[in-house]
Every structure is written in structure tokens, then in C-alpha cells.
Design an enzyme around this catalytic site. Sequence first.
Site, PDB file in Angstrom:
ATOM      1  N   CYS A  97       0.822  -1.218   0.000  1.00 46.28           N
ATOM      2  CA  CYS A  97       0.000   0.000   0.000  1.00 46.28           C
ATOM      3  C   CYS A  97       0.860   1.275   0.000  1.00 46.28           C
ATOM      4  O   CYS A  97       1.413   1.630  -1.022  1.00 46.28           O
ATOM      5  CB  CYS A  97      -0.976  -0.039   1.171  1.00 46.28           C
ATOM      6  SG  CYS A  97      -2.440   0.981   0.895  1.00 46.28           S
TER       7      CYS A  97
ATOM      8  N   HIS B   1      -4.159  -4.972   0.891  1.00 42.11           N
ATOM      9  CA  HIS B   1      -3.678  -5.495   2.178  1.00 42.11           C
ATOM     10  C   HIS B   1      -3.835  -7.011   2.219  1.00 42.11           C
ATOM     11  O   HIS B   1      -4.943  -7.526   2.422  1.00 42.11           O
ATOM     12  CB  HIS B   1      -4.451  -4.850   3.333  1.00 42.11           C
ATOM     13  CG  HIS B   1      -4.086  -3.419   3.554  1.00 42.11           C
ATOM     14  ND1 HIS B   1      -3.016  -3.039   4.336  1.00 42.11           N
ATOM     15  CD2 HIS B   1      -4.635  -2.269   3.084  1.00 42.11           C
ATOM     16  CE1 HIS B   1      -2.928  -1.717   4.338  1.00 42.11           C
ATOM     17  NE2 HIS B   1      -3.891  -1.227   3.583  1.00 42.11           N
TER      18      HIS B   1
ATOM     19  N   GLU C  84      -2.803  -8.974   4.513  1.00 49.59           N
ATOM     20  CA  GLU C  84      -2.832  -9.472   5.887  1.00 49.59           C
ATOM     21  C   GLU C  84      -4.240  -9.605   6.458  1.00 49.59           C
ATOM     22  O   GLU C  84      -4.455 -10.324   7.444  1.00 49.59           O
ATOM     23  CB  GLU C  84      -1.985  -8.568   6.797  1.00 49.59           C
ATOM     24  CG  GLU C  84      -2.501  -7.149   6.996  1.00 49.59           C
ATOM     25  CD  GLU C  84      -2.044  -6.169   5.919  1.00 49.59           C
ATOM     26  OE1 GLU C  84      -2.087  -4.956   6.182  1.00 49.59           O
ATOM     27  OE2 GLU C  84      -1.652  -6.609   4.826  1.00 49.59           O
TER      28      GLU C  84
END
Length: 512
Positions: free
Chosen positions: A79, A170, A172
Amino acid sequence: MNDKILILDFGSQFTQLIARRVRELNIYCEIQPCTKPVTYDENLKGIIMSGSPFSVNDANAPKVNIKEMGDRLPVLAVCYGAQLLAQQSGGEVGKSTHREYGRAHLQDIVHEPLLATINNGSQVWMSHSDTIKQLPEGFKVIARTESIPVAAYKAADNYANNPVYAIQFHPEVTHSTDGGQLLKNFVLDICGCKQDWTPASFVTETVERIKNEVGDKKVVMALSGGVDSTVAATLIHRAIGDNLYCIFVDNGLLRKDEFEQVLEGYKHLGLNTKGIDARQRFYGELDGVSDPEQKRKIIGKLFIDVFQEEAKALPDVSFLGQGTIYPDVIESISVNGPSATIKSHHNVGGLPEKMHLSLVEPLRYLFKDEVRKIGKELGIDDMFLQRHPFPGPGLGIRILGAVSEEKVKLLQAADAIYIQHLRDSDMYNQVWQAGAILLPVQSVGVMGDERTYEYTVALRAVTSVDGMTADWAHLPYDLLGKISNDIINLVKGINRVVYDISSKPPATIEWE
């Protein structure tokens, strides 16, 4: 030593999640503020750059030398990191025509090693208001979405043959359905990490390290009955035996019968523990105090006073043991890149300096779920490992308003009924944290033919992973009914029970 991945934190709310996902692969990683220089050693195998609340075009946006990192190791820029890499390499980053936030789907995937086995249509989670408008010369797009032409890219091969990748989503968060696979591709296939970060290896290495660090000197440690201090004490005891002196203080604000139960549990673990009954000292200091912050300060200071008195009576103590875990460290030293310190945590405060002791913190780089796995490896009973988190000030902040011995006994009785019902209904382990709160509210009730004017208790139960966010637990109505009936019928002084259905945020888990 274990192979290691370094996560450079630029202030993203998701940084801890990156670390958790990497560690779930049995690979050790550490979070470090982007403001701290990278230390390269033979165990460091790769670097992940986190997102950030900043725009790369802000005057005070955090910067790092990505070229230097890429010349040394593989890099994955996430990002903000992806936008910073593009900008530093001669690309253009600007405001999106519309802010991309939420679910998106990857298209036109190029099966580079980073995206191997990930197919078109894979859902990802976006959270950015800037976007990469022009990639630097020689850089290659390896995925896009319907909204943005550059969702993932590979940097040009000018980094001493180390692959440098960047993504604008993202991986995660659980909403990125193949995010775990992407991180696995990076740390295993691209960085070549060995999956040697296991509970068994952690126990062996930590016990050996404590032996070397402490030698034949003595360690003193305060225990709380919670999972962190219990696991930390057991590791230290494995290393130095009865040269560890444990102190368990009854501040009068524990759960019902907890002091006796925990001391008995520590005896079974073989820990050299002394129990201190300091209830009346705490009640005396708290008498008439209603302000929650003042209550916290009184309880914290008095605990330190009692602990110091007992510790000073011990011969030749050189070390202080603590159950500090990684979120405590992260919150206390502001590894959140340029963001401000969230709070000063009690585990990493001024106690060691006051007592002129060195610290032993065997869990300092572990998350809560990892601590439980280590405890399991050590053979610690579920009584400690599955115990719900309990606030340091105990019932002192679950009694709203002034604390008294009478109110403590009321709340202990109500809380014990509540927790026992959760255990009996097999709901205890489905809830992350539960407890009763005594409200400074009295209301009219009728018991038999008599009018009552008694206290109200609020029940709180939440589900969570780490306490950073939490949802209220949807306990069955019939269970709540049984709990309410038993509390009202068995605890004289309480005639009303309510259930808290607030989530965090905006509410907190504790009421004070």
C-alpha cells in the site's frame, strides 16, 4: 538463530496483522518503526513495508531508502510502501479519482513468484486514497483491478538481483482471500525462510538464553494468575529453578476465591510463590475515591509499594521478571512508525529503574495466541492458559464509582455465578472476555411482598482475537435468563441485571 522477516511500520492499523500472518507460517518476524535504521544480519531474509495513514505527497510523510534495502534483500512493499517505491523510482503518485476502500478483485494476473497459484478474480481488500498514476520505467504491472490499473507490480531488476515487489492492497486482512498465500510465497519461496519458529524451539532457545543471561543470580517476579505472567514465570523457572522468587498480591479486587485457587495452581507448577494479603491496605486507600483514573493510579502505586517491600526483603535479587508481551511493547515504545505513543503500559513502566534491577522478559516478542501455544508446550493447565483477560486494577474498575469491601463482595458473588454459567454451558472458551460490572445505580424491585431498592449489575461478554477490536457476544437468551435469575435470587443487594451489547469501537471492553 531463526530466520527473520523485518516489518517496517509506517503507522498502519494493520501492521500487527502482517506479523501475525507471517508467524502463523512458523517464521519469526519483528516490527520496527520506519524511523529506525535497518540492521542487517545473516538471519534477516526479507523486508515487508507496511501501509500508512500518510500520503507519500505529504510534506512530513515518512521516507526510507528502499534502494538500499532492495540491494541487500527481497522487499515486499504494501500500500503506502508500494506508492513510496514508485515515487522514489521516478513514478507518479496522486489522488485517486475516487477513494478505493473495501473489496476488489484481481485481474490480468502475471504469475510471477509472488502471485504463483493465485488466480484471476481473487478478492483483495483496498484501503487507500492515493494511487499509482504512472509506474517508473522498466517496472512491470503483475495485477490490476477493475478500478485501478496498478494493483501489484514488480520493480525493475536493478536491485542486485533481489526481487522487489509491491501491492496496493492489504494481504494481511482476512478479506483478502489469498493474502496468506501471497505472504507465504514471499517469505518461503522468494526469501527462502525456514519454518523453524515453533513452540518447542522457542522454549528450548529461551530457557538457554535465560540461563546464560541470569546465571546463578536471583529473579523476583509479580504474578497475577493470568496467562502472560504464568507462562513467563514457568519459562524462567525452567532455566533457574528456585532462584526465581514469585510474589502474588491479593489487592482485594480479585475474583471470588481467586487468591487461594491461583496459589494452589502455582504450587502444582512448582513455582516458588509467596502470597501477600494486602486487601485492607487497598480498601483504605480507595475509600471514597470515584474517579476511574485516580483509582487506577492508587491501585498501581500501592501494588508497586507492596511488591517493593516484599522484594527488598529477599536476598541479593538482581533481575525483575515480567510477562510483557509484544502488543505491550508496540503500544509503549511507539513502533507505529511516526504515530504517537498510545499509552504507557504497566509492564514496561518505571519499576525496574526504581528497584535498580535488570529485566527478564521471555515473552517480549510474542502475541497472546503465541503465549498460549508456548504454555501448552510447557504443560501448563488450561486453568491458566484459557483464563479470560482480567484488568490490572481488577474489580476496582468494574465497580463504577467508589470502591468498598461490601461492593467488592457483591460483585465477586455476581461475577462468580456469571462465569460458572458460562463454563457449565460450554460458552466460556467461545468468549474472549467476560465479567460483571457493578453500576452506581439502585432501582426499585419486588421480592416476595417486599419492596427492594438495590444495585444493578451489567454483564459484559465479547468475542475478539487480541482485544484491539471486539464484538459483543451473542449469548443465548435462555442462558442470560438463568444467569439473571441466579444473581438476583442468590446475591442479596442486587435486584436487576442488564446485558451490554456495545462493540469496540466505539465502546471499550471495560467500562472504566
